[in-house]
Design a protein around this motif. Structure first.
Motif, PDB file in Angstrom:
ATOM      1  N   MET A  22      12.626   9.924  13.085  1.00 48.41           N
ATOM      2  CA  MET A  22      12.501   8.735  13.931  1.00 48.41           C
ATOM      3  C   MET A  22      11.026   8.411  14.181  1.00 48.41           C
ATOM      4  SD  MET A  22      15.590   9.633  16.592  1.00 48.41           S
ATOM      5  CE  MET A  22      15.532   8.132  17.555  1.00 48.41           C
ATOM      6  N   VAL A  23      10.251   9.431  14.497  1.00 51.92           N
ATOM      7  CA  VAL A  23       8.813   9.238  14.728  1.00 51.92           C
ATOM      8  C   VAL A  23       8.148   8.759  13.442  1.00 51.92           C
ATOM      9  CG1 VAL A  23       6.641  10.433  15.236  1.00 51.92           C
ATOM     10  CG2 VAL A  23       8.663  10.854  16.658  1.00 51.92           C
ATOM     11  N   LEU A  24       8.508   9.355  12.320  1.00 51.32           N
ATOM     12  CA  LEU A  24       7.936   8.959  11.034  1.00 51.32           C
ATOM     13  C   LEU A  24       8.171   7.481  10.749  1.00 51.32           C
ATOM     14  CD1 LEU A  24       6.543   9.669   8.375  1.00 51.32           C
ATOM     15  CD2 LEU A  24       8.785  10.380   7.503  1.00 51.32           C
ATOM     16  N   GLU A  25       9.339   6.986  11.051  1.00 50.24           N
ATOM     17  CA  GLU A  25       9.629   5.570  10.825  1.00 50.24           C
ATOM     18  C   GLU A  25       8.709   4.685  11.671  1.00 50.24           C
ATOM     19  OE1 GLU A  25      11.155   1.981   9.509  1.00 50.24           O
ATOM     20  OE2 GLU A  25      11.176   3.974   8.623  1.00 50.24           O
ATOM     21  N   HIS A  26       8.465   5.087  12.906  1.00 50.63           N
ATOM     22  CA  HIS A  26       7.560   4.316  13.770  1.00 50.63           C
ATOM     23  C   HIS A  26       6.119   4.396  13.271  1.00 50.63           C
ATOM     24  CE1 HIS A  26      10.290   3.072  17.058  1.00 50.63           C
ATOM     25  NE2 HIS A  26      10.988   4.122  16.649  1.00 50.63           N
ATOM     26  N   VAL A  27       5.705   5.575  12.789  1.00 49.54           N
ATOM     27  CA  VAL A  27       4.366   5.720  12.209  1.00 49.54           C
ATOM     28  C   VAL A  27       4.244   4.799  11.002  1.00 49.54           C
ATOM     29  CG1 VAL A  27       2.817   7.296  10.970  1.00 49.54           C
ATOM     30  CG2 VAL A  27       3.984   8.070  13.050  1.00 49.54           C
ATOM     31  N   ARG A  28       5.279   4.781  10.178  1.00 48.80           N
ATOM     32  CA  ARG A  28       5.298   3.927   8.991  1.00 48.80           C
ATOM     33  C   ARG A  28       5.093   2.471   9.358  1.00 48.80           C
ATOM     34  NH1 ARG A  28       8.175   0.469   6.211  1.00 48.80           N
ATOM     35  NH2 ARG A  28       9.830   0.419   7.729  1.00 48.80           N
ATOM     36  N   GLN A  29       5.616   2.067  10.512  1.00 53.19           N
ATOM     37  CA  GLN A  29       5.492   0.680  10.969  1.00 53.19           C
ATOM     38  C   GLN A  29       4.145   0.409  11.634  1.00 53.19           C
ATOM     39  OE1 GLN A  29       8.947  -0.402  13.321  1.00 53.19           O
ATOM     40  NE2 GLN A  29      10.304   0.618  11.874  1.00 53.19           N
ATOM     41  N   GLY A  30       3.288   1.436  11.699  1.00 49.50           N
ATOM     42  CA  GLY A  30       1.943   1.249  12.232  1.00 49.50           C
ATOM     43  C   GLY A  30       1.827   1.316  13.742  1.00 49.50           C
ATOM     44  N   GLU A  31       2.831   1.866  14.397  1.00 51.11           N
ATOM     45  CA  GLU A  31       2.800   1.940  15.855  1.00 51.11           C
ATOM     46  C   GLU A  31       1.883   3.052  16.335  1.00 51.11           C
ATOM     47  OE1 GLU A  31       6.708   2.109  17.574  1.00 51.11           O
ATOM     48  OE2 GLU A  31       7.419   0.424  16.373  1.00 51.11           O
ATOM     49  N   SER A  32       1.309   2.850  17.511  1.00 57.72           N
ATOM     50  CA  SER A  32       0.457   3.868  18.136  1.00 57.72           C
ATOM     51  C   SER A  32       1.350   4.937  18.771  1.00 57.72           C
ATOM     52  CB  SER A  32      -0.405   3.231  19.230  1.00 57.72           C
ATOM     53  OG  SER A  32       0.416   2.807  20.312  1.00 57.72           O
ATOM     54  N   ASN A  33       0.736   6.060  19.135  1.00 57.81           N
ATOM     55  CA  ASN A  33       1.499   7.118  19.807  1.00 57.81           C
ATOM     56  C   ASN A  33       2.141   6.593  21.091  1.00 57.81           C
ATOM     57  OD1 ASN A  33       0.856   8.957  17.823  1.00 57.81           O
ATOM     58  ND2 ASN A  33      -0.818   9.881  18.975  1.00 57.81           N
ATOM     59  N   LYS A  34       1.406   5.765  21.816  1.00 58.57           N
ATOM     60  CA  LYS A  34       1.935   5.205  23.070  1.00 58.57           C
ATOM     61  C   LYS A  34       3.152   4.323  22.795  1.00 58.57           C
ATOM     62  CE  LYS A  34       0.770   2.468  27.090  1.00 58.57           C
ATOM     63  NZ  LYS A  34      -0.205   1.618  27.762  1.00 58.57           N
ATOM     64  N   GLU A  35       3.070   3.489  21.770  1.00 57.88           N
ATOM     65  CA  GLU A  35       4.199   2.614  21.426  1.00 57.88           C
ATOM     66  C   GLU A  35       5.409   3.434  20.979  1.00 57.88           C
ATOM     67  OE1 GLU A  35       1.940  -1.381  19.810  1.00 57.88           O
ATOM     68  OE2 GLU A  35       1.970   0.398  18.519  1.00 57.88           O
ATOM     69  N   ILE A  36       5.158   4.472  20.208  1.00 57.84           N
ATOM     70  CA  ILE A  36       6.252   5.339  19.755  1.00 57.84           C
ATOM     71  C   ILE A  36       6.896   6.018  20.959  1.00 57.84           C
ATOM     72  CG2 ILE A  36       6.854   7.396  18.411  1.00 57.84           C
ATOM     73  CD1 ILE A  36       4.499   6.621  16.518  1.00 57.84           C
ATOM     74  N   ALA A  37       6.071   6.534  21.859  1.00 55.87           N
ATOM     75  CA  ALA A  37       6.577   7.213  23.057  1.00 55.87           C
ATOM     76  C   ALA A  37       7.454   6.282  23.891  1.00 55.87           C
ATOM     77  CB  ALA A  37       5.416   7.735  23.898  1.00 55.87           C
ATOM     78  N   GLU A  38       7.002   5.065  24.080  1.00 55.23           N
ATOM     79  CA  GLU A  38       7.780   4.104  24.859  1.00 55.23           C
ATOM     80  C   GLU A  38       9.076   3.738  24.145  1.00 55.23           C
ATOM     81  OE1 GLU A  38       4.981   0.921  25.468  1.00 55.23           O
ATOM     82  OE2 GLU A  38       3.918   2.037  27.034  1.00 55.23           O
ATOM     83  N   GLU A  71       6.096   5.092   3.603  1.00 63.03           N
ATOM     84  CA  GLU A  71       6.474   3.750   3.182  1.00 63.03           C
ATOM     85  C   GLU A  71       7.400   3.803   1.957  1.00 63.03           C
ATOM     86  OE1 GLU A  71       6.784  -0.313   3.158  1.00 63.03           O
ATOM     87  OE2 GLU A  71       5.822   0.890   4.693  1.00 63.03           O
ATOM     88  N   ARG A  72       7.122   4.736   1.064  1.00 60.78           N
ATOM     89  CA  ARG A  72       7.934   4.845  -0.160  1.00 60.78           C
ATOM     90  C   ARG A  72       9.351   5.318   0.137  1.00 60.78           C
ATOM     91  NH1 ARG A  72       4.861   8.681  -3.880  1.00 60.78           N
ATOM     92  NH2 ARG A  72       4.330   9.624  -1.908  1.00 60.78           N
ATOM     93  N   TYR A  73       9.523   5.987   1.280  1.00 58.47           N
ATOM     94  CA  TYR A  73      10.825   6.569   1.607  1.00 58.47           C
ATOM     95  C   TYR A  73      11.425   5.982   2.871  1.00 58.47           C
ATOM     96  CZ  TYR A  73       8.791   9.675  -1.732  1.00 58.47           C
ATOM     97  OH  TYR A  73       8.194  10.151  -2.857  1.00 58.47           O
ATOM     98  N   SER A  74      11.034   4.750   3.200  1.00 59.10           N
ATOM     99  CA  SER A  74      11.454   4.139   4.462  1.00 59.10           C
ATOM    100  C   SER A  74      12.960   4.036   4.587  1.00 59.10           C
ATOM    101  CB  SER A  74      10.816   2.757   4.637  1.00 59.10           C
ATOM    102  OG  SER A  74      11.238   1.887   3.618  1.00 59.10           O
ATOM    103  N   GLY A  75      13.657   3.890   3.526  1.00 60.06           N
ATOM    104  CA  GLY A  75      15.116   3.838   3.582  1.00 60.06           C
ATOM    105  C   GLY A  75      15.737   5.141   3.981  1.00 60.06           C
ATOM    106  N   GLN A  76      15.007   6.264   3.786  1.00 57.19           N
ATOM    107  CA  GLN A  76      15.515   7.581   4.132  1.00 57.19           C
ATOM    108  C   GLN A  76      15.046   8.057   5.488  1.00 57.19           C
ATOM    109  OE1 GLN A  76      14.764  10.493   1.112  1.00 57.19           O
ATOM    110  NE2 GLN A  76      14.835   8.950  -0.490  1.00 57.19           N
ATOM    111  N   ALA A  77      14.085   7.388   6.075  1.00 54.10           N
ATOM    112  CA  ALA A  77      13.472   7.854   7.318  1.00 54.10           C
ATOM    113  C   ALA A  77      14.330   7.580   8.534  1.00 54.10           C
ATOM    114  CB  ALA A  77      12.087   7.230   7.501  1.00 54.10           C
ATOM    115  N   ASN A  78      15.368   6.804   8.405  1.00 52.52           N
ATOM    116  CA  ASN A  78      16.229   6.491   9.554  1.00 52.52           C
ATOM    117  C   ASN A  78      17.270   7.537   9.766  1.00 52.52           C
ATOM    118  OD1 ASN A  78      14.953   4.078  10.218  1.00 52.52           O
ATOM    119  ND2 ASN A  78      16.091   3.005   8.624  1.00 52.52           N
TER     120      ASN A  78
END
Length: 78
Positions: A22-38, A71-78
């Motif tokens: 779940m965190v990896l998917e948010h990182v892939r989307q370019g979110e900051s740690n704060k955005e991921i935490a929220e 990014e290459r594995y975004s379909g599997q990161a969910n």
């Protein structure tokens, strides 16, 4: 498919915990740690720990490399 590119030891997305994926998917989307935490309702320090663990497991040396590999594995990161 392996996340770790060019290494003998290969890590599959399925080798990550559910929360790490779940965190990896948010990182892939370019979110900051704060955005991921929220978004995932966890502390920033927990997000940092997950990111650090994912980087260790995948062999990524920085967050950008981690996001690009994910990014290459975004379909599997969910």
């Amino acid at each position: 498919m392996p996340l770790r590119h060019g290494y003998a030891s290969r890590v599959e997305v399925s080798d990550l915990t559910r929360r790490e994926r779940m965190v990896l998917e948010h990182v892939r989307q370019g979110e900051s740690n704060k955005e991921i935490a929220e978004g995932l309702i966890m502390s920033i320090s927990t997000v940092k720990a997950h990111v650090r663990n994912i980087m260790q497991k995948t062999g990524a040396t920085n967050r950008i490399q981690l996001a690009l590999n994910a990014e290459r594995y975004s379909g599997q990161a969910n």
